[in-house]
Design an enzyme around this catalytic site. Structure first.
Site, PDB file in Angstrom:
ATOM      1  N   SER A 239       1.479   4.404  -3.996  1.00  0.00           N
ATOM      2  CA  SER A 239       0.727   4.154  -2.776  1.00  0.00           C
ATOM      3  C   SER A 239      -0.087   2.876  -2.951  1.00  0.00           C
ATOM      4  CB  SER A 239      -0.208   5.340  -2.506  1.00  0.00           C
ATOM      5  OG  SER A 239      -1.356   4.891  -1.841  1.00  0.00           O
ATOM      6  N   LYS A 240      -0.024   2.010  -1.939  1.00  0.00           N
ATOM      7  CA  LYS A 240      -0.736   0.734  -2.030  1.00  0.00           C
ATOM      8  C   LYS A 240      -2.236   0.954  -2.166  1.00  0.00           C
ATOM      9  CE  LYS A 240       2.149  -2.910  -0.987  1.00  0.00           C
ATOM     10  NZ  LYS A 240       3.204  -3.093  -0.061  1.00  0.00           N
ATOM     11  N   ARG A 241      -2.691   2.113  -1.680  1.00  0.00           N
ATOM     12  CA  ARG A 241      -4.139   2.346  -1.700  1.00  0.00           C
ATOM     13  C   ARG A 241      -4.635   2.853  -3.052  1.00  0.00           C
ATOM     14  NH1 ARG A 241      -3.654   5.273   3.520  1.00  0.00           N
ATOM     15  NH2 ARG A 241      -1.628   4.369   3.183  1.00  0.00           N
ATOM     16  N   ASP A 242      -3.708   3.321  -3.869  1.00  0.00           N
ATOM     17  CA  ASP A 242      -4.099   3.845  -5.170  1.00  0.00           C
ATOM     18  C   ASP A 242      -4.491   2.669  -6.072  1.00  0.00           C
ATOM     19  OD1 ASP A 242      -4.315   4.991  -7.591  1.00  0.00           O
ATOM     20  OD2 ASP A 242      -2.409   6.075  -7.508  1.00  0.00           O
ATOM     21  N   THR A 245      -2.208   0.817  -8.607  1.00  0.00           N
ATOM     22  CA  THR A 245      -1.188  -0.177  -8.260  1.00  0.00           C
ATOM     23  C   THR A 245      -1.729  -1.593  -8.357  1.00  0.00           C
ATOM     24  OG1 THR A 245      -1.740  -0.150  -5.931  1.00  0.00           O
ATOM     25  CG2 THR A 245      -0.059   1.400  -6.657  1.00  0.00           C
TER      26      THR A 245
END
Ligand code: GLU
Length: 477
Positions: A239-242, A245
């Site tokens: 997830s890009k929000r994690d 990453t």
């Protein structure tokens, strides 16, 4: 074939971990073959490509040491050249003006869907010979060739075949004159002399279109390698929000840049069963042969282990730099304690990350410590009061505060009291660090410094006195 690779990120604010791996593979491949590694910032989406995003991206690559061999190229500076090539294709008949309005295109797609077809541009302006409609600004579309198929030769995927009938006539220049991604990418790769395009799997389906363009322009296509995705530890999409990453997250969390690169290199590439690589070793071993075609999952335990291996051999100044940041992060002043290189040396064999070192060395930088109640109960007992007081006095009189002198001082005190060295070690440790685990006791006291050591021994003696007094009053009562 000569080697010129490139990393072509769209700057969005963070350097994604998967993008860092893409950059790394391009960089390693170029280094391995004595070629060049180039950086092209695909900043044509002006709303998302803010100057601070571009700066952050370039700096993030620098922090991992992935320096390009030439000045980074901003794609936005090349719009004129992209337009020129679009017009060249127009003149050669490989492109044409299309006057469809957005409403017309939407209606076309709607009808195709209603017929159960895959929506795509139907080529209605391909062969127009009539006058252009008034008041409509045209786009320039590529005339896809009539040949049956296009074959992408990929290092990992082999020959991937696409039927031309599945591809439509893609837009090269929008009505406002701005070039589209495919055109810009192909023209820039050609002008930059890129010979190997190593990028994410998500671009594989773009490649047949780009190949057709290259062929229409009479250019020689580069080699292609489309890397499989990186997945979260549970096998799901990242997830890009994690924050896991964000490549810089790992430096903030106390991992060494080279360890992160080593870890990423191994997610998708192998060299026998070797796990730990210096950057030099990666450069000399990295090649297409070891690339794997399946997606890899992030594995935090493995990253910890690899980082631990790198901590053992990293140059001490690299450790110190990271350690300084980690101490500050937990509210400690790196200047108010022992020299950082001594701290790094004391823990490099045992800690997994620099954050772990800072946490373990807290007592060497903080003014107060918290006694671990269980350790104190077990170790700071009435019987050690006298030996502890004796060693405290002896330490106070030491001429120099070195680990060797501290060691000799503890040994002499133990001998004069007729007890083993070990009997003094653990009470000293708990008194000075608050807990039962730390480097060898002479190193521990050295790191705590004389003032902190004597102060804390005083507190510990007070703690024992209170125990003695409590035991006395309990016995009386
Ligand atoms: N700018 C594209 C991206 O960030 C990469 C394009 C390419 O590598 O060709 O996904």
């Amino acid at each position: 074939m000569s080697v010129r690779t490139r990393f072509a990120p769209s700057p969005t604010g963070v350097l994604h971990l998967g993008s860092l791996r893409t950059a790394l593979y391009n960089w390693l491949y170029a280094r391995r073959h004595g070629g060049e590694f180039l950086l092209r910032i695909e900043d044509t989406d002006r709303q998302r490509s803010l100057p601070e995003h571009i700066r952050a991206l370039v700096e993030a690559l620098q922090r991992f040491g992935l320096d390009p061999d030439e000045e980074p190229l901003l794609q936005s500076s090349r719009v004129e050249r992209h337009r020129e090539v679009a017009h060249q294709l127009l003149e050669s008949g490989s492109a044409y003006h299309c006057y469809c309005t957005p409403d017309e295109l939407a209606a076309m797609r709607e009808e195709q869907r209603a017929r159960g077809e895959v929506p795509r541009y139907d080529g209605r302006w391909r062969d127009n010979t009539g006058p252009p409609p008034a008041g409509v600004k045209p786009v320039i579309r590529f005339r896809r060739p009539d040949s049956e198929e296009v074959v992408v030769k990929d290092w990992l995927h082999g020959d991937v075949r696409y039927l031309n009938s599945q591809l439509d006539d893609l837009v090269l220049l929008r009505a406002d004159g701005s070039p589209t991604y495919h055109l810009s990418c192909v023209v820039d790769d050609e002008d930059m002399g890129v010979r190997q395009v190593i990028r994410g799997d998500d671009h594989l389906n773009n490649t047949p279109r780009q190949l057709q363009l290259i062929q229409a322009l009479g250019w020689t296509p580069p080699e292609y390698c489309h890397l499989p995705l990186l997945l979260a530890p549970d096998g799901k999409k990242l997830s890009k929000r994690d924050e896991a990453t964000d490549a810089l997250h790992y430096l903030r969390a106390g991992y060494l840049p080279d360890a992160v690169l080593n870890y990423l290199a191994r997610l998708g590439w192998s060299h026998g069963d070797q796990e730990v690589f210096t950057i030099k070793e990666l450069i000399s071993c990295f090649g297409r042969e070891g690339l794997g075609a399946s997606a890899s999952r992030l594995d935090p335990d493995k990253l910890n282990w690899i980082n631990q291996q790198h901590m053992k051999t990293a140059p001490v100044d690299v450790l110190c730099e990271g350690l300084e940041a980690q101490l500050e992060k937990i509210g400690l002043n790196p200047a108010d304690g022992p020299p950082l290189e001594k701290v790094a040396e004391a823990w490099r064999e045992r800690a997994e990350t620099l954050a772990g070192v800072a946490e373990a060395a807290r007592w060497a930088f903080s003014h107060e410590i918290e006694l671990d109640e269980k350790a104190a109960r077990k170790v700071l007992r009435p019987v050690v009061r006298e030996p502890l007081a004796a060693v405290c006095a002896a330490l106070a009189g030491l001429a120099e505060w070195t680990a060797a002198d501290i060691h000799a001082c503890i040994a002499e005190t133990a001998e004069s009291l007729g007890i083993g060295f070990g009997k003094l070690g653990q009470p000293l440790r708990v008194a000075v660090t608050g807990g039962g685990v730390s480097p060898p006791i002479d190193t521990t006291l050295y790191l705590a410094g004389r003032a902190r050591t004597l102060e804390r021994l005083d507190v510990a003696l007070g703690y024992i006195d209170a125990r003695i007094a409590a035991a006395g009053s309990a016995a009386q009562g």
